[in-house]
Every structure is written in C-alpha cells, then in structure tokens.
Scaffold this motif. Structure first.
Motif, mmCIF file in Angstrom:
data_model
loop_
_atom_site.group_PDB
_atom_site.id
_atom_site.type_symbol
_atom_site.label_atom_id
_atom_site.label_comp_id
_atom_site.label_asym_id
_atom_site.label_seq_id
_atom_site.Cartn_x
_atom_site.Cartn_y
_atom_site.Cartn_z
ATOM 1 N N ASN A 86 6.878 8.122 -2.060
ATOM 2 C CA ASN A 86 6.496 6.927 -1.312
ATOM 3 C C ASN A 86 7.614 5.886 -1.343
ATOM 4 N N HIS A 87 8.206 5.664 -0.189
ATOM 5 C CA HIS A 87 9.305 4.711 -0.063
ATOM 6 C C HIS A 87 8.969 3.597 0.932
ATOM 7 N N LYS A 88 7.658 3.437 1.214
ATOM 8 C CA LYS A 88 7.169 2.437 2.185
ATOM 9 C C LYS A 88 7.791 2.677 3.562
ATOM 10 N N LEU A 89 7.699 3.940 3.995
ATOM 11 C CA LEU A 89 8.239 4.339 5.291
ATOM 12 C C LEU A 89 7.151 5.017 6.117
ATOM 13 N N ILE A 90 7.113 4.694 7.399
ATOM 14 C CA ILE A 90 6.222 5.361 8.340
ATOM 15 C C ILE A 90 7.047 5.899 9.509
ATOM 16 N N ARG A 91 6.504 6.936 10.147
ATOM 17 C CA ARG A 91 7.203 7.572 11.257
ATOM 18 C C ARG A 91 6.507 7.251 12.572
ATOM 19 N N PHE A 92 7.294 6.728 13.513
ATOM 20 C CA PHE A 92 6.823 6.499 14.878
ATOM 21 C C PHE A 92 7.378 7.593 15.790
ATOM 22 N N CYS A 93 6.596 8.031 16.765
ATOM 23 C CA CYS A 93 7.076 8.921 17.822
ATOM 24 C C CYS A 93 7.295 8.097 19.080
ATOM 25 N N PHE A 94 8.506 8.147 19.641
ATOM 26 C CA PHE A 94 8.786 7.381 20.861
ATOM 27 C C PHE A 94 8.852 8.254 22.109
ATOM 28 N N ALA A 95 8.314 9.478 22.027
ATOM 29 C CA ALA A 95 8.230 10.337 23.213
ATOM 30 C C ALA A 95 7.013 9.928 24.041
ATOM 31 N N LYS A 96 7.027 8.692 24.464
ATOM 32 C CA LYS A 96 5.891 8.111 25.172
ATOM 33 C C LYS A 96 6.374 7.344 26.403
ATOM 34 N N VAL A 108 5.569 9.022 5.904
ATOM 35 C CA VAL A 108 6.634 9.967 5.571
ATOM 36 C C VAL A 108 6.280 10.761 4.317
ATOM 37 N N SER A 109 5.461 10.197 3.460
ATOM 38 C CA SER A 109 5.036 10.906 2.243
ATOM 39 C C SER A 109 4.315 12.213 2.556
ATOM 40 N N ALA A 110 3.767 12.339 3.785
ATOM 41 C CA ALA A 110 3.083 13.571 4.177
ATOM 42 C C ALA A 110 4.037 14.753 4.236
ATOM 43 N N PHE A 111 5.330 14.490 4.282
ATOM 44 C CA PHE A 111 6.334 15.543 4.363
ATOM 45 C C PHE A 111 6.888 15.898 2.982
ATOM 46 N N TYR A 112 6.213 15.423 1.936
ATOM 47 C CA TYR A 112 6.571 15.768 0.563
ATOM 48 C C TYR A 112 5.502 16.696 -0.010
ATOM 49 N N ARG A 113 5.906 17.506 -0.985
ATOM 50 C CA ARG A 113 4.952 18.458 -1.557
ATOM 51 C C ARG A 113 3.829 17.729 -2.294
ATOM 52 N N THR A 114 4.159 16.600 -2.927
ATOM 53 C CA THR A 114 3.159 15.803 -3.640
ATOM 54 C C THR A 114 3.113 14.422 -2.989
ATOM 55 N N PRO A 115 2.343 14.265 -1.919
ATOM 56 C CA PRO A 115 2.374 13.023 -1.140
ATOM 57 C C PRO A 115 2.008 11.773 -1.919
ATOM 58 N N ASP A 116 1.157 11.921 -2.953
ATOM 59 C CA ASP A 116 0.703 10.749 -3.684
ATOM 60 C C ASP A 116 1.670 10.300 -4.777
ATOM 61 N N LEU A 128 0.826 -1.204 0.000
ATOM 62 C CA LEU A 128 0.000 0.000 0.000
ATOM 63 C C LEU A 128 0.864 1.260 0.000
ATOM 64 N N PRO A 129 0.391 2.346 -0.620
ATOM 65 C CA PRO A 129 1.062 3.640 -0.464
ATOM 66 C C PRO A 129 1.075 4.045 1.008
ATOM 67 N N GLU A 130 1.972 4.927 1.364
ATOM 68 C CA GLU A 130 2.211 5.228 2.783
ATOM 69 C C GLU A 130 0.971 5.759 3.505
ATOM 70 N N ALA A 131 0.244 6.687 2.888
ATOM 71 C CA ALA A 131 -0.927 7.253 3.559
ATOM 72 C C ALA A 131 -1.992 6.189 3.812
ATOM 73 N N GLU A 132 -2.223 5.332 2.827
ATOM 74 C CA GLU A 132 -3.203 4.261 3.005
ATOM 75 C C GLU A 132 -2.740 3.264 4.057
ATOM 76 N N PHE A 133 -1.447 2.981 4.065
ATOM 77 C CA PHE A 133 -0.923 2.024 5.050
ATOM 78 C C PHE A 133 -1.052 2.586 6.471
ATOM 79 N N ALA A 134 -0.759 3.884 6.645
ATOM 80 C CA ALA A 134 -0.864 4.501 7.964
ATOM 81 C C ALA A 134 -2.307 4.439 8.471
#
Length: 389
Positions: A364-374, A351-359, A331-337
C-alpha cells in the motif's frame, strides 16, 4: 460433493468487484480497463462482410493464415524480427489464453516461475494450475526523489535458480505504466546469457507508448526473441476487448508446444473477426496512430487531476494512469477505492490489488489506478467529481 479446490485463494477479481460497485452506485467507471467507445466502423463493417462472405465455420487451429501473415509483417516492420506465419504465430482467444496456454505448456510440477510485483492477476493462478511455484520479485516503489516504479534486475537475476522454468514480463506495464528501456533490454540479455531462461513477455499495450518513445519489444533483440514467447492483444489495439482475440509469437519448437495446449483449450478462434482483422491490419495507420490518440486522453486526465488534491504519476504507456491520494486520505488503497466509488461516484482500482498480499503495508503506497480509455465527456465528468473531493 467433496472436492479440493485447485485455486482455494481465488475469488471474484477486484476488477469485477469494482465494476459491479460502480454500476450499483451509478459511478463513472475509470477502474476496469476497457474503452467506453466502439471500434472503428470500418473494422465493424469488415466483420459483417466476412459473415456475409461465409466465414462462419471453423478456421485453422493456429488461426486464419491471412491474419498470421499480417502479424508477421507488422512484427518484422516494427521490430525487425521475422516470425514464420505457418509455424511461429498462433492466434488465441485473447491474450489471456495465450498466457495460460504458454504457462501450461512449459511449467511442470515443482517448477518455479519468476514474476515481477506488482503484476497482472492472471499470472499466479495460471502458474498454480500448472503445478508451478511463483517466485515474486518486487519492483522498487516510487519515492519523492524517484516518482515511478523501477525493476531491480539484480534481484530478478538472484531469483533465478536451477528450478526456474520461466520469467514473466509485462511491458508497457500494468499497473505501473512504465516501459522498458534499451538499458533494461541489455540487462535482460545478460540474464538470458547466464541462465538460458524462457521468457514470457506480455506486450498487450505495445501500441500505447507515449512521448515519442519506442516500444522495446523483446522481438527487437535476436537473443531475447530466441528465448521468448511474445503475447499481444487485438482487443487492446483496436478497442474491441469483448472480441477476446490475441496472439503469441515464438520460435517453432516453442510454438509447437503452445499449440498442443491451445488446440484442446479452445481449438480455434472466431472466424469472421479473424478475417476482418486480417483486412484491417493492412492499414498501418490504425495502430500507428494509437499512441497519439491515447496520449491526448492521458494528458486530459492528468491535467484535470492537477486541479485536484490527487497527484498524478507520469504514465509512459498503457491506457492507465496512477495517482497518489495521500493528500486526501490515510485509508488503505482498497478501502479508499471503495470510498471513492460509493461516496464520490468515480470507480478506480487500488494498486495494492496487483500485489500477492494486498493488505500488507508494503503493498500500500496510497496509489490508485485510473483508466483513461474513455470518451472525453466521460473523463471530463469524472474530473468534475474529483475536483470536489
């Protein structure tokens, strides 16, 4: 009523969308970048004391002097550059206002501003509101041989023309989690020598640098400091993102222009928090221990992901970590998230959300961002869910 939007392409941010989705589906939110724990009780007590001591009215426009003095001392101690608290340091309503005020102060109609992609979502709207044109230089994406993002400084240099007003930098970098090196600063110095470009350096994660590496602040090089606006964030540093207090440091002539915008944008920033932060900053250990504190959380999440089908990428800084999900889905990154949040109860950011053209395929490099400030129990609960995917 008829009107033309100044930001026709801007909608609700991906961070808000994914956080709302996590709430709706009772998912663990490792997407939006904020801690799920409170600031140090000692800092909270100082805020209460400041209120009781009568610090409840307008402070100086540029910020409480004692706080600006503490900022000056910290920067001098860590990076060896002296900023005058009276004329070169401004306390702002979060790093966001510091960035916006800096861009509005210097970018005029038709000016070009170079930004490095992927990038934090504030930059382009701020440039557009100022009448400027963003010029995007993509990073080199991760490969099997080089599993991290890299800045192509030659392409950055080639993007700077006679129309370029400013170059925006953000290191430690959100979302790629890479840091600058001494070699990067050398290349940046060469660019400044050739062009005289104004630098806007978003350094909000300056105290979240891992593996014993130093933060390579632009303030550490006299030439870069002379051409730079350096922005940081108390919210990121002291786990108080909701307070929205940041600051910027710049030479006097540059700071003067930023303050002209700042005074009409917010005028000044909440008094008791400033007074409290001024007192709290006297304890250097409060920020000196942050790297070790967050490195433990980074390693906890990375070690947990190692027992899943996700492949974590090494995080050099920030409180984020990227992971490759290509073994899980096409899946593309947005759909996978969205699928992760709805079906498996863990909210993440594509991560695609940080590109000017997310789609676009190149975003899309099949990457997602986790926040570990938890909290540790939050991370452990998320890992339990991720293991089952």
């Amino acid at each position: 009523m008829n009107f033309t939007s100044k930001l026709p392409d801007v909608g609700t941010t991906i961070f808000t969308v994914m956080s709302q989705l996590a709430t709706e589906h009772q998912a663990i939110n490792l997407g939006q970048g904020f801690p799920d724990f409170d600031p140090d009780q000692a800092l909270l007590d100082l805020v209460t004391q400041a209120m009781q001591d009568g610090y409840n009215q307008y402070p100086p426009m540029a910020g409480v002097l004692a706080l600006r003095q503490q900022i000056s001392t910290k920067v001098q101690t860590l990076y060896g550059h002296g900023y005058d608290p009276d004329t070169e340091i401004t306390v702002t309503s979060g790093a966001s206002e510091a960035l916006m005020a800096s861009i509005l102060a210097f970018v005029q109609q038709g000016d070009e501003v170079v930004i490095i992609e992927p990038f934090y979502d504030l930059y382009i709207p701020a440039i557009q509101l100022a009448g400027g044109k963003p010029v995007i230089v993509p990073m080199l994406a991760p490969t099997l041989d080089t599993p991290s993002y890299r800045v192509d400084w030659q392409r950055v240099r080639e993007a700077i023309t006679s129309k370029t007003r400013m170059l925006i930098l953000n290191f430690p970098h959100n979302p790629t989690c890479i840091n600058l090196t001494a070699d990067d600063l050398d290349k940046l110095e060469d660019i400044v020598k050739e062009t005289g470009i104004l630098l806007l350096s978003d350094e909000v994660y300056e105290h979240l640098v891992f593996d014993g590496q130093p933060h390579q602040s632009l303030a550490s090089r006299p030439l870069l400091a002379a051409h730079a606006i350096i922005v940081s964030s108390f919210g990121k540093t002291y786990s108080a993102t909701g307070w929205k207090i940041g600051y910027c440091c710049a030479p006097k002539a540059i700071s003067t222009e930023i303050r002209k915008v700042h005074q009409f944008m917010v005028f000044t920033v909440t008094s008791p928090m400033q007074v409290a932060l001024a007192g709290y900053m006297k304890n250097e250990r409060a920020y000196a221990g942050l790297s070790a504190f967050y490195q433990e959380k980074r390693d906890r999440l990375a070690n947990g992901l190692a027992s899943t089908r996700f492949v974590p990428m090494h995080s050099q800084g920030t409180f984020f970590l990227l992971a490759d999900y290509s073994a899980v889905s096409d899946l593309p990154e947005a759909e996978f998230a969205r699928w992760m949040t709805v079906e498996h109860g863990v909210g993440v950011i594509p991560v695609s959300a940080f590109y000017r053209t997310p789609d676009a395929p190149e975003s899309n490099h099949k990457l997602i961002r986790f926040c570990f400030a938890k909290r540790d129990d939050t991370l452990d609960a998320a890992i339990e869910k991720l293991v089952r995917i």
